[in-house]
Design a protein around this motif. Sequence first.
Motif, mmCIF file in Angstrom:
data_model
loop_
_atom_site.group_PDB
_atom_site.id
_atom_site.type_symbol
_atom_site.label_atom_id
_atom_site.label_comp_id
_atom_site.label_asym_id
_atom_site.label_seq_id
_atom_site.Cartn_x
_atom_site.Cartn_y
_atom_site.Cartn_z
ATOM 1 N N ARG A 126 2.611 -4.359 -4.228
ATOM 2 C CA ARG A 126 3.073 -3.550 -5.359
ATOM 3 C C ARG A 126 3.762 -4.448 -6.371
ATOM 4 O O ARG A 126 4.676 -5.201 -6.029
ATOM 5 N N HIS A 136 5.275 0.151 -12.440
ATOM 6 C CA HIS A 136 4.642 -0.368 -11.237
ATOM 7 C C HIS A 136 3.133 -0.447 -11.408
ATOM 8 O O HIS A 136 2.530 0.322 -12.170
ATOM 9 N N THR A 138 -0.524 -2.345 -9.032
ATOM 10 C CA THR A 138 -0.997 -2.944 -7.785
ATOM 11 C C THR A 138 -1.649 -4.281 -8.105
ATOM 12 O O THR A 138 -2.217 -4.456 -9.189
ATOM 13 N N GLN A 170 5.182 -0.465 2.820
ATOM 14 C CA GLN A 170 4.375 0.569 3.442
ATOM 15 C C GLN A 170 5.098 1.118 4.665
ATOM 16 O O GLN A 170 6.093 0.552 5.118
ATOM 17 N N HIS A 240 -1.158 1.201 -4.490
ATOM 18 C CA HIS A 240 0.229 1.692 -4.503
ATOM 19 C C HIS A 240 0.325 2.759 -5.601
ATOM 20 O O HIS A 240 0.822 2.490 -6.697
ATOM 21 N N GLU A 244 4.308 4.063 -5.085
ATOM 22 C CA GLU A 244 4.641 4.537 -3.746
ATOM 23 C C GLU A 244 4.175 3.526 -2.694
ATOM 24 O O GLU A 244 3.443 2.589 -2.992
ATOM 25 N N PRO A 245 4.596 3.714 -1.440
ATOM 26 C CA PRO A 245 4.122 2.820 -0.380
ATOM 27 C C PRO A 245 2.598 2.763 -0.326
ATOM 28 O O PRO A 245 1.908 3.697 -0.744
ATOM 29 N N LYS A 246 2.089 1.685 0.205
ATOM 30 C CA LYS A 246 0.662 1.388 0.201
ATOM 31 C C LYS A 246 -0.142 2.521 0.842
ATOM 32 O O LYS A 246 0.214 3.044 1.899
ATOM 33 N N SER A 276 -5.804 -2.345 -8.331
ATOM 34 C CA SER A 276 -6.152 -2.271 -6.912
ATOM 35 C C SER A 276 -7.520 -2.896 -6.652
ATOM 36 O O SER A 276 -8.417 -2.818 -7.495
#
Length: 733
Positions: A126, A136, A138, A170, A240, A244-246, A276
């Motif tokens: 992230r 944020h 990825t 994560q 992400h 947020e967490p992976k 991503s």
Amino acid sequence: MATAELTSEQKSDYLAQLTMAAARYTSRTAQRERNQAVLQTQGVLYADAPERVEKRLARLGADWAMARAIEHTPTEPASSGGSTLQLPPESFTGDALGLERLIGRNNLTPVAFLEEGVQVSRSVGRITISGPGGGHGTGFMVSPSLLLTNNHVLRSAEEAGRSKVAFAFQDGVEGGPLTPAVFALEPHRLFVTDRALDYSLVAVAQHGTQGEALSSFGWLMLTETQGKVVIGEFVNIIQHPRGEPKQIALRDNQLVDILERFLHYDSDTREGSSGSPVFNDQWEVVALHHSAVPKTDAEGRPLSVDGTVWRPEMGEQQLAWRANEGVRISRVLRALHEATLTGAAAQLRDEMFTAGLAPSPVESAPPTPSSNGKSALSAANGAQAQAQAHLTDGAAQLVLPLRITVGFDTPSSPQATPLAPLPALEPAPKAVSQPPPPAGRTDVVSAVEQDVDAALINHRLAQERSYYDRTADIAAREAYYANVRTGDGDTLRRALTALLEETHTPQPRYKPMRLVYPWVDLHKDGRLYGIYSAKGFSVEELVRADATVAEARLARVEELLLQESTAGPAEFEAEFDALEASMPFNCEHVVPQSWFGKREPMRGDLHHLFACEAGCNSFRGNFPYFDFPDFDEALRDACGMRESVGFEPAEGKGAVARATLYFLLRYPGQVGDVAREFPEERLPLLLAWHENQAVTEYELHRNAAIAEIQGNRNPLIDHPEWAREIDFSGVWP
């Protein structure tokens, strides 16, 4: 990135990006609907262009010729999506070749798929941008030092300088969060960005804020090789979303269209997913996710979930989505090849293409066989033979009840392949401690692909160099022979032999893809020409042709191991010699390998290696050079004339004569001990060819390029007049 946090300029850029993505998607409506109709009626093997499908099947290890033969029908399939395959879709079943599982029509997937997904996910992190316009995104590691993401995530080096990337952000298997490892970005070392292709490449600090090693998270190897995905396959996205967490969008994401630079696919991605990696089912990166495709009104304006025209201040969560768009990774790599970089930054960039695949070193079960059902060198079953393949100094060593070493032209160790002190050419690869390759990868095939990538990098960089610097070369020549004295033929020969041996450092192993084609054997127009025929080729043409031969040889060796596991060394060597003869590279040893037992450094000595199409290479074989009185009656195309007494080339006589004379000086006593080789009475032939065809600028370029790589020079090119002065009598056994 959350749109509410963007600056006004960023909001404008983001809106323009959405609008362009929507326009591309809309313009392809008819093609996409045709694709979907073919997928429903005929299946994934018919929706895409036949050449793309063939490349995909070949990459997966399917035998295309066998597939075409199964239940063959002479009629064209009804209204296939542009395909000309004469095979009904019913033929492609799990019973036939397992293609449904290979290409994604069957949701039954080996558990190794999940294990490898865990490995590759470790390289995804992230990105957090601090300050104005922060948010944020990825990104993912693509070399030991470099992270790839979108331009709209990291627009500038200044923005990257106030950003960090967190890996392992994560949840763990117990449900609680893991402790992420946070690394600063270092755009001062490297930052490359492209707004049109929406990518940014940036260097990452080698140690995290708590001392963690960046190498522990591995990287994903990218490749331009075609055949990674076709329309109708499913893709996987590790992301992400919204910081947020992976998370992962797994398999239920169908590729619906392939454009020149973009892919369109259905997937569950959200804001923050920009940057991503998009994977195929073999966990190869096929695209860089960069945008969702919004629903639009008649004027092409993005719509919100309530049907009104969307505005950035409403937030990305209010957009009404239709599909997703990724930038084809091959197009990103092409652009990075062309990016103008120098010094340390260029070396960092080039490391992407030469470092190979380093999976994340997680604790897991031993790697399973490749997902395509083939390994580089399968172990021979049975009580008497167990084969284990591992790479050693450019050879695959096969451990059987007997131990033999057979050259497969696989990558050498850094010590065995010193790639020239050339500032503009590929540096020697760094020794990196790496864990075993993950499931679903074939070591040797990946190594061949790595050679292709390295060769094309070298060629691109070579094109930026001066082809031949006469002034510098004259100075280098004078310095090289400064202590050589003429006047006595035998003394001159001995002095040259000693000089050639002493300065032959390093001694590169035989690697025409990486050492001959990209720079050494180039002509001034940037093309390669067959030494015997003068037929022209592009560098990429011969590089990829040799790569195909290398992979085919390895497949045949695998068969030999399985079928001939009890054969002795002599039998295996004979089989391998026959294999090499039937599948030659497009590279000619003017002194045939059989004359010196394929030993190094003779085999890899660049002075006697020339580009030569496989047909002419095979035609010459190991026949000695000869002058035919009726040469005009050539026996094969433009290669030359061959009879039992020898071979006379149609072209290149002067160059091959000087290369052979060099070999005699550098390796005295190595050839000429049998009639088939080059006995002393044929010396006048070499001298006549040498004198009748003057040294060309092409040979001067070759000589200078080889001197940079392996240290020594060809005296017959530098001083043609020495040919009649040197007493060659001492070079024969």
